[in-house]
Design a protein around this motif. Structure first.
Motif, PDB file in Angstrom:
ATOM      1  N   LEU A 123       3.586  21.722   8.006  1.00  0.00           N
ATOM      2  CA  LEU A 123       2.724  20.662   7.480  1.00  0.00           C
ATOM      3  C   LEU A 123       3.185  19.308   7.985  1.00  0.00           C
ATOM      4  CD1 LEU A 123       2.353  21.808   3.764  1.00  0.00           C
ATOM      5  CD2 LEU A 123       0.657  22.043   5.592  1.00  0.00           C
ATOM      6  N   VAL A 124       2.207  18.497   8.453  1.00  0.00           N
ATOM      7  CA  VAL A 124       2.478  17.127   8.866  1.00  0.00           C
ATOM      8  C   VAL A 124       1.566  16.225   8.039  1.00  0.00           C
ATOM      9  CG1 VAL A 124       2.436  15.467  10.750  1.00  0.00           C
ATOM     10  CG2 VAL A 124       3.110  17.837  11.189  1.00  0.00           C
ATOM     11  N   ALA A 125       2.147  15.327   7.261  1.00  0.00           N
ATOM     12  CA  ALA A 125       1.383  14.430   6.373  1.00  0.00           C
ATOM     13  C   ALA A 125       1.602  12.980   6.802  1.00  0.00           C
ATOM     14  CB  ALA A 125       1.799  14.632   4.919  1.00  0.00           C
ATOM     15  N   GLU A 126       0.509  12.178   6.748  1.00  0.00           N
ATOM     16  CA  GLU A 126       0.585  10.776   7.153  1.00  0.00           C
ATOM     17  C   GLU A 126      -0.249   9.952   6.181  1.00  0.00           C
ATOM     18  OE1 GLU A 126       2.014   7.756   9.672  1.00  0.00           O
ATOM     19  OE2 GLU A 126       2.468   9.910   9.656  1.00  0.00           O
ATOM     20  N   PRO A 127       0.318   8.884   5.593  1.00  0.00           N
ATOM     21  CA  PRO A 127      -0.459   8.032   4.684  1.00  0.00           C
ATOM     22  C   PRO A 127      -1.458   7.155   5.460  1.00  0.00           C
ATOM     23  CG  PRO A 127       1.732   7.137   4.967  1.00  0.00           C
ATOM     24  CD  PRO A 127       1.723   8.439   5.690  1.00  0.00           C
ATOM     25  N   ALA A 128      -2.624   6.927   4.853  1.00  0.00           N
ATOM     26  CA  ALA A 128      -3.634   6.035   5.442  1.00  0.00           C
ATOM     27  C   ALA A 128      -3.538   4.675   4.760  1.00  0.00           C
ATOM     28  CB  ALA A 128      -5.024   6.626   5.245  1.00  0.00           C
ATOM     29  N   GLY A 129      -3.531   3.607   5.525  1.00  0.00           N
ATOM     30  CA  GLY A 129      -3.428   2.265   4.967  1.00  0.00           C
ATOM     31  C   GLY A 129      -2.293   1.508   5.584  1.00  0.00           C
ATOM     32  N   ARG A 130      -2.088   0.269   5.143  1.00  0.00           N
ATOM     33  CA  ARG A 130      -1.057  -0.592   5.679  1.00  0.00           C
ATOM     34  C   ARG A 130      -0.069  -0.962   4.590  1.00  0.00           C
ATOM     35  NH1 ARG A 130      -5.845  -2.448   7.857  1.00  0.00           N
ATOM     36  NH2 ARG A 130      -5.993  -2.347  10.151  1.00  0.00           N
ATOM     37  N   ASP A 131       1.190  -0.949   4.994  1.00  0.00           N
ATOM     38  CA  ASP A 131       2.280  -1.330   4.084  1.00  0.00           C
ATOM     39  C   ASP A 131       2.176  -0.535   2.776  1.00  0.00           C
ATOM     40  OD1 ASP A 131       3.123  -3.072   6.029  1.00  0.00           O
ATOM     41  OD2 ASP A 131       1.850  -4.693   5.269  1.00  0.00           O
ATOM     42  N   ASP A 132       2.094  -1.265   1.647  1.00  0.00           N
ATOM     43  CA  ASP A 132       2.050  -0.551   0.368  1.00  0.00           C
ATOM     44  C   ASP A 132       0.628  -0.329  -0.122  1.00  0.00           C
ATOM     45  OD1 ASP A 132       1.521  -3.178  -0.018  1.00  0.00           O
ATOM     46  OD2 ASP A 132       2.700  -3.368  -1.871  1.00  0.00           O
ATOM     47  N   GLN A 133      -0.372  -0.629   0.712  1.00  0.00           N
ATOM     48  CA  GLN A 133      -1.757  -0.406   0.338  1.00  0.00           C
ATOM     49  C   GLN A 133      -2.231   0.925   0.891  1.00  0.00           C
ATOM     50  OE1 GLN A 133      -3.445  -2.443  -1.690  1.00  0.00           O
ATOM     51  NE2 GLN A 133      -1.525  -3.639  -1.845  1.00  0.00           N
ATOM     52  N   VAL A 134      -1.854   2.005   0.247  1.00  0.00           N
ATOM     53  CA  VAL A 134      -2.215   3.357   0.692  1.00  0.00           C
ATOM     54  C   VAL A 134      -3.606   3.663   0.170  1.00  0.00           C
ATOM     55  CG1 VAL A 134      -1.658   5.798   0.602  1.00  0.00           C
ATOM     56  CG2 VAL A 134       0.172   4.093   0.748  1.00  0.00           C
ATOM     57  N   SER A 135      -4.516   3.959   1.121  1.00  0.00           N
ATOM     58  CA  SER A 135      -5.898   4.247   0.724  1.00  0.00           C
ATOM     59  C   SER A 135      -6.221   5.733   0.732  1.00  0.00           C
ATOM     60  CB  SER A 135      -6.864   3.529   1.678  1.00  0.00           C
ATOM     61  OG  SER A 135      -6.636   3.954   3.023  1.00  0.00           O
TER      62      SER A 135
END
Length: 439
Positions: A123-135
């Protein structure tokens, strides 16, 4: 010894090969795992950017086509969720834990080490968004089949190389061990031949370490010195025995010439002197015989079985005169060394001396074993061990004529014909002289 050296060398070489091959295999697995992570994390990052843009611009409607095309091209399942965990594109891949970490702003920075045996997917997971604003979050379930195939090929190549290295090492170790131990094997062969009575055996010129070659040269020099000393000793005994026979003969003639001049009172002492002179002549004769036997002089190499039987039965007349019973049984049909007849004569002569009247003596030759068994007084265990030595006489038999060299001569004859002589206890009493010939 050669086997032990080979085992030790192969163990050391095997450990060295394993110390090289195993880290190389693990390093390539780690490298291939990193390659897979970088490639798929780049794809996850691209999907994360698309997701963030779609969510900020009003809707993820365009993501479905991107996800479907990617899944069809790479065979990788994609799951895209929003910040609240709702599925907005792709299919569920069962990566809740990875998705939870990504929603907290942490990307996948490592994968399990890939080997030919697994894992089948990662599994490869990546957050969407910038800095601490995860969308949202993107989770990829990536197949590792291609990567594991690559790892398996490299591991197989390393294993084949290790096996080839071990085989080459085995050949080299065998040659090296043979080269080192060849002088030792030659030394062992030569010492065995010398112990068996072939005093002329020497170590030939062989290759090997210089230290062992020097040892061989010194061994040959030592064997030569011992052979010369033994030859001088035998020559001295033979020459002394031979040279003393003439003075003894002259002395005996002079004593006989003195007989008419003796008084009646001197006759007993005269007869005792002649008896001692005869005993001395017999002793010299036995010494000369022993010297000849040790020098391998003398007898024909082989004696037919029928001639041996005739020679043994020739003793029956003497035994009958002494009130003894002699039985002869020869079942072997093959010729035997002529020394067997001499040994049998010595054993039968001793039995005739020590077995009292009415006793029985049996001589047999069966399966290359000569046995002369009597029912006389016999010897205890200490006496049986000592009787094969020179000049040994049992304390209770000092008055019996003889030099004490008969069994010593028989033992030398046995060694000369490749056999072994032993004295055994007979049951219920008596002695057995047993000669075992080599096959």
């Amino acid at each position: 010894m050669q086997r032990r050296l080979l085992v030790v060398q192969l163990l050391l070489i095997g450990c060295l090969v394993a110390a090289l091959a195993v880290p190389l295999a693990l390093a390539y697995s780690s490298h291939r795992t990193g390659q897979l992570l970088l490639a798929r994390r780049a794809d996850a990052t691209r999907f994360a950017e698309l997701t963030d843009r779609a969510l900020r611009e009003g809707g993820p409607s365009g993501l479905a086509a991107e996800v479907a095309g990617y899944a069809e091209l790479y065979g990788t399942a994609v799951e895209i969720r929003d910040r609240d965990g709702r599925l907005i594109a792709g299919t569920p891949v069962g990566g809740d834990r990875a998705a939870g970490r990504a929603l907290s702003g942490r990307t996948t920075d490592g994968l399990p080490l890939l080997t030919p045996f697994g894992p089948p997917t990662v599994l490869v997971a990546e957050p969407a968004g910038r800095d601490d604003q995860v969308s949202g979050v993107v989770v990829l379930r990536v197949s590792t089949a291609a990567a594991r195939r690559s790892v398996a090929l490299v591991w197989a190549a390393l294993a084949a190389g290790a096996v080839l290295a071990l085989l080459c090492s085995l050949v080299a170790a065998r040659r090296l061990t043979g080269w080192v131990l060849r002088p030792v094997a030659e030394l062992d062969r030569t010492t065995r031949e010398i112990a068996e009575g072939r005093l002329g055996a020497r170590i030939g010129t062989v290759r090997g370490p210089v230290e062992l070659r020097r040892l061989e040269e010194r061994f040959n020099a030592m064997a030569d010195a011992i052979s010369v000393a033994l030859e001088r000793q035998r020559a001295f005994v033979a020459d002394a025995s031979h040279e003393l026979r003439t003075p003894l003969t002259v002395l005996a003639l002079r004593l006989e010439n003195l007989e008419p001049h003796l008084t009646a009172d001197g006759q007993p002492e005269y007869r005792r002197t002649l008896a001692e002179l005869d005993r001395l002549e017999a002793l010299l004769e036995d010494l000369l015989t022993l010297a000849r036997v040790e020098a391998d002089a003398g007898l024909p190499e082989a004696l037919p079985a029928d001639r041996l039987r005739a020679r043994l039965t020739g003793w029956q007349e003497l035994y009958a005169a002494k009130g003894l019973t002699l039985t002869v049984r020869v079942t072997d049909r093959t010729p035997v060394p002529a020394a067997v007849a001499r040994i049998a004569d010595i054993a039968l002569d001793n039995a005739a001396k020590f077995v009292p009247a009415g006793g029985r003596v049996a001589v047999s030759l069966t399966d290359r074993v000569l046995r002369v068994a009597d029912d006389g007084p016999g010897l205890d265990e200490t006496g049986r061990r000592a009787a094969l030595g020179r000049f040994w006489r049992a304390p209770e038999q000092r008055n019996v004529t003889g030099s004490g060299l008969g069994l010593a001569i028989a033992a030398e004859l046995a060694r000369g014909c490749g056999g072994s002589l032993a004295l055994l206890a007979n049951r219920p009493h008596g002695l057995v002289v047993e000669l075992r010939l080599g096959q």
